[in-house]
Design a protein around this motif. Structure first.
Motif, mmCIF file in Angstrom:
data_model
loop_
_atom_site.group_PDB
_atom_site.id
_atom_site.type_symbol
_atom_site.label_atom_id
_atom_site.label_comp_id
_atom_site.label_asym_id
_atom_site.label_seq_id
_atom_site.Cartn_x
_atom_site.Cartn_y
_atom_site.Cartn_z
ATOM 1 N N GLU A 188 0.814 -1.199 0.000
ATOM 2 C CA GLU A 188 0.000 0.000 0.000
ATOM 3 C C GLU A 188 0.852 1.256 0.000
ATOM 4 O OE1 GLU A 188 -3.986 -1.326 2.363
ATOM 5 O OE2 GLU A 188 -2.301 -0.597 3.519
ATOM 6 N N ALA B 272 -3.870 6.274 -0.060
ATOM 7 C CA ALA B 272 -4.047 6.266 1.389
ATOM 8 C C ALA B 272 -4.258 4.843 1.867
ATOM 9 C CB ALA B 272 -5.271 7.117 1.761
ATOM 10 N N PRO B 273 -3.719 4.435 3.009
ATOM 11 C CA PRO B 273 -3.903 3.087 3.509
ATOM 12 C C PRO B 273 -5.354 2.840 3.892
ATOM 13 C CG PRO B 273 -2.849 4.467 5.171
ATOM 14 C CD PRO B 273 -2.910 5.276 3.916
ATOM 15 N N PRO C 288 -5.989 3.338 9.181
ATOM 16 C CA PRO C 288 -5.123 4.432 9.656
ATOM 17 C C PRO C 288 -4.100 3.892 10.660
ATOM 18 C CG PRO C 288 -7.248 4.538 10.753
ATOM 19 C CD PRO C 288 -7.362 3.448 9.723
ATOM 20 N N VAL D 80 0.356 2.601 10.966
ATOM 21 C CA VAL D 80 1.676 2.459 10.363
ATOM 22 C C VAL D 80 2.639 1.837 11.366
ATOM 23 C CG1 VAL D 80 2.500 4.755 11.053
ATOM 24 C CG2 VAL D 80 3.458 3.660 9.008
ATOM 25 N N GLY E 121 -0.883 13.707 13.669
ATOM 26 C CA GLY E 121 -1.402 12.639 12.816
ATOM 27 C C GLY E 121 -1.488 11.298 13.493
ATOM 28 N N THR F 213 -2.220 8.630 10.652
ATOM 29 C CA THR F 213 -1.451 8.798 9.411
ATOM 30 C C THR F 213 -0.384 9.868 9.605
ATOM 31 O OG1 THR F 213 -3.128 10.354 8.621
ATOM 32 C CG2 THR F 213 -3.333 8.058 7.897
ATOM 33 N N ASP G 228 3.309 11.809 9.573
ATOM 34 C CA ASP G 228 4.333 12.021 8.559
ATOM 35 C C ASP G 228 5.612 11.290 8.961
ATOM 36 O OD1 ASP G 228 5.489 13.628 6.215
ATOM 37 O OD2 ASP G 228 6.842 14.144 7.880
ATOM 38 N N ARG G 229 6.181 10.561 8.013
ATOM 39 C CA ARG G 229 7.369 9.762 8.314
ATOM 40 C C ARG G 229 8.506 10.621 8.866
ATOM 41 N NH1 ARG G 229 10.441 4.936 5.250
ATOM 42 N NH2 ARG G 229 12.547 5.345 6.009
ATOM 43 N N TRP H 242 9.114 1.456 6.958
ATOM 44 C CA TRP H 242 7.867 2.200 7.153
ATOM 45 C C TRP H 242 6.770 1.427 6.439
ATOM 46 C CZ3 TRP H 242 6.584 6.692 9.782
ATOM 47 C CH2 TRP H 242 5.381 7.333 9.445
ATOM 48 N N PRO I 195 2.794 1.193 6.064
ATOM 49 C CA PRO I 195 1.464 1.742 6.379
ATOM 50 C C PRO I 195 0.345 0.735 6.113
ATOM 51 C CG PRO I 195 2.165 2.518 4.238
ATOM 52 C CD PRO I 195 3.286 1.647 4.760
ATOM 53 N N GLY I 196 -0.804 0.945 6.772
ATOM 54 C CA GLY I 196 -2.025 0.191 6.491
ATOM 55 C C GLY I 196 -1.861 -1.305 6.651
#
Length: 423
Positions: free
Chosen positions: A3, A8-9, A12, A14, A50, A70, A72-73, A97, A99-100
Motif C-alpha cells: 500500500e 491512502a492506507p 489508519p 503504520v 497525525g 497517518t 508524517d514519516r 515504514w 502503512p495500512g
C-alpha cells in the motif's frame, strides 16, 4: 499487496522501526529502550501530529513503533532520533515504514516468529504482549490498536497450532534436555551432576530443572563459584548440593545425567573414571560435554550403557532443526497472509469499531472483577490474580472475535455479538 506510495492506507495505521534484517547492531544498541523508558517514548509518539495511539516493541533485535493514524514519516523519524540521541538521516536510511495492511502483515509476521533471528521462536509472543500491555495500561491504545493487537496474539496461536514452525528445538540447551528425556524417560527422578560453571551448562541446568529434575549436585574447582551457582538455583523446596572437586569420580556413581563445562585444557573425566562408576550402578549414564576443549574422553561413549554427547553433536541437531523450521516458513507465511486478508475484510466491513468495543468490554469486566476480589480477599497488587483474570478474558474474547472472523460475510454476526455483550 503493498500500500506504499500515493494511495491512502485502508487502515489508519503504520509501523516504523529498525530490526536485525536491515539495521547494524551499533545503531540498534543506541535505539534500544529499557522497559522503564517505554512510557516516555509512547507519550512522545502518540502526540506526534497525525498519530493518536502507540505501542512500542523493544528487543535486542528490533525497535518497532506501531502508530494509529497517518503521521508524517519525517516527523516520526525526527522525534525518535532526538529522543534516542541518534542522527536522523542515519536512522532514516536503516528504518522501514509499513502503512495500512502492510503494517498489519508485518505485525502478524513478527508475532508469529517469521521475522525473528531464530525462526519460529516463541519468546517474541511474550515480548509483543508485554509491549501491548504497557501501552494499554498507560492508555496509549484505543479503537485501532486494541483489536489489532488482540488479533495479532490470536494469529500467533493459530500459526503455532497449525504449522510446525516452532516444533524443532533450536538451542543447544533445549536439545540436550530432549536427549535426556529420550534416554531416561521422564526426568523427575534423574539425578543431575554439573561439573564446571560455564554459561551454556548453566542454561542446560535451567532447562532440566524446568523439565522436572529435582536433584542437583555441583562440582567446580573453584568451590566458591560452585556455591554461588547453587544459590542461583536454590528455592524454599529445592536445595542443590555442592561437593569438592576431589569427589568427582565418586559422584559419577550417584548421578544419572552429567553436564560438564569447565575451562580445563584437557579431559577431566576419563574412561577409567566412568568404568569404575558403571561397575557400581545399574542405570544408564548420560554425559553432556559442553566444553571446548572437551571435558570427557571421547572413548567414554563406547562404553556399554553410557551415552556421550559433546557440543558438536548437539549443534548438529540444532542445525538440522533449523532447516526443518525453514521448511515450514512457506506454510506459516501463507497462513499469515490469509489471516491478514481476513482482518482486511473486517476493516472493510467496518468491524474495527465493534472489535474495539469487545476488547473494551472485557477490559472493563477484568478491571471490575480484579477490584472486587482485591477488596474481598484483602489482596494488594497481586500480579498472579490479574494475570489469571486476563487469561480468562482473552480466551473468551478470542472466541467471539474468531466467530466474527469465521462469519465475515454474515450480516447477523455483528448483531449477535452486540446482543450477547449488550453493546
Amino acid at each position: 499487496m503493498g500500500e506504499a506510495g500515493g494511495t491512502a492506507p485502508s487502515l489508519p495505521f503504520v509501523v516504523f522501526g529498525v530490526d536485525h534484517h536491515r539495521t547494524p547492531v551499533e545503531l540498534r544498541e543506541k535505539l534500544a529502550v529499557p522497559i522503564e523508558g517505554i512510557n516516555r517514548l509512547l507519550a512522545l509518539l502518540s502526540t506526534t501530529p497525525g498519530a493518536s495511539e502507540a505501542v512500542v516493541l523493544s528487543t535486542c533485535n528490533r525497535l518497532e513503533c506501531y502508530l494509529a493514524g497517518t503521521p508524517d514519516r519525517q516527523q516520526v523519524i525526527t522525534r525518535l532520533a532526538e529522543h534516542q540521541g541518534v542522527d536522523a538521516a542515519t536512522l532514516d536510511a536503516h528504518a522501514f515504514w509499513h502503512p495500512g495492511m502492510d503494517g498489519v502483515r508485518h505485525l502478524f509476521r513478527v508475532v508469529s516468529g517469521l521475522e525473528s533471528l531464530v525462526l519460529g521462536e516463541y519468546q517474541i509472543v511474550h515480548q509483543v504482549k508485554t509491549g501491548y500491555d504497557i501501552a494499554h495500561q498507560g492508555k496509549f491504545t484505543g479503537a485501532v490498536l486494541n483489536p489489532l493487537f488482540q488479533r495479532a496474539l490470536g494469529v500467533a496461536k493459530d500459526v503455532r497450532n497449525n504449522t510446525a514452525i516452532g516444533k524443532f528445538k533450536l538451542s543447544v540447551a533445549s536439545v540436550a534436555v530432549d536427549l535426556a528425556k529420550h534416554i531416561h524417560g521422564e526426568v523427575e527422578r534423574a539425578r543431575l551432576l554439573v561439573v564446571g560453571a560455564g554459561e551454556i551448562a548453566e542454561l542446560a541446568v535451567r532447562y532440566l530443572l524446568t523439565a522436572g529434575v529435582r536433584e542437583l549436585t555441583i562440582i567446580n574447582r573453584n568451590e566458591d563459584r560452585a556455591h554461588a551457582l547453587a544459590e542461583e538455583f536454590r528455592s524454599v523446596d529445592f536445595v542443590p548440593q555442592v561437593l569438592p572437586w576431589s569427589m568427582l569420580s565418586d559422584a559419577l556413581t550417584q548421578h544419572d545425567i552429567v553436564v560438564t563445562s569447565t575451562a580445563a585444557p584437557h579431559a577431566v573425566i576419563t574412561v577409567a573414571d566412568v568404568k569404575q562408576a558403571m561397575r557400581r550402578r545399574r542405570q544408564p549414564l548420560m554425559f553432556m560435554d559442553l566444553a571446548v576443549p572437551r571435558d570427557v574422553e571421547p572413548s567414554v561413549g563406547e562404553l556399554s550403557d553410557v551415552y556421550l554427547y559433546n557440543i558438536d553433536h548437539l549443534e548438529q541437531v540444532v542445525s538440522a532443526n533449523q532447516q526443518l523450521r525453514r521448511d515450514e516458513v512457506d506454510a506459516a507465511s501463507a497462513l499469515v497472509d490469509s489471516l491478514v486478508t481476513s482482518y482486511a475484510t473486517d476493516v472493510r466491513h467496518d468491524r474495527g469499531a465493534l472489535m474495539a468495543q469487545v476488547a473494551g468490554y472485557f477490559a472493563d469486566v477484568i478491571a471490575a472483577e480484579e477490584a472486587r476480589l482485591v477488596g474481598k480477599l484483602g489482596l494488594k497488587d497481586n500480579p498472579e490474580l490479574k494475570y489469571g483474570l486476563e487469561r480468562i478474558g482473552n480466551k473468551l474474547q478470542h472466541q467471539l472475535l474468531k466467530y466474527l472472523r469465521d462469519h465475515a460475510h454474515d450480516p447477523q454476526a455483528e448483531k449477535i455479538i452486540r446482543e450477547i455483550l449488550g453493546l
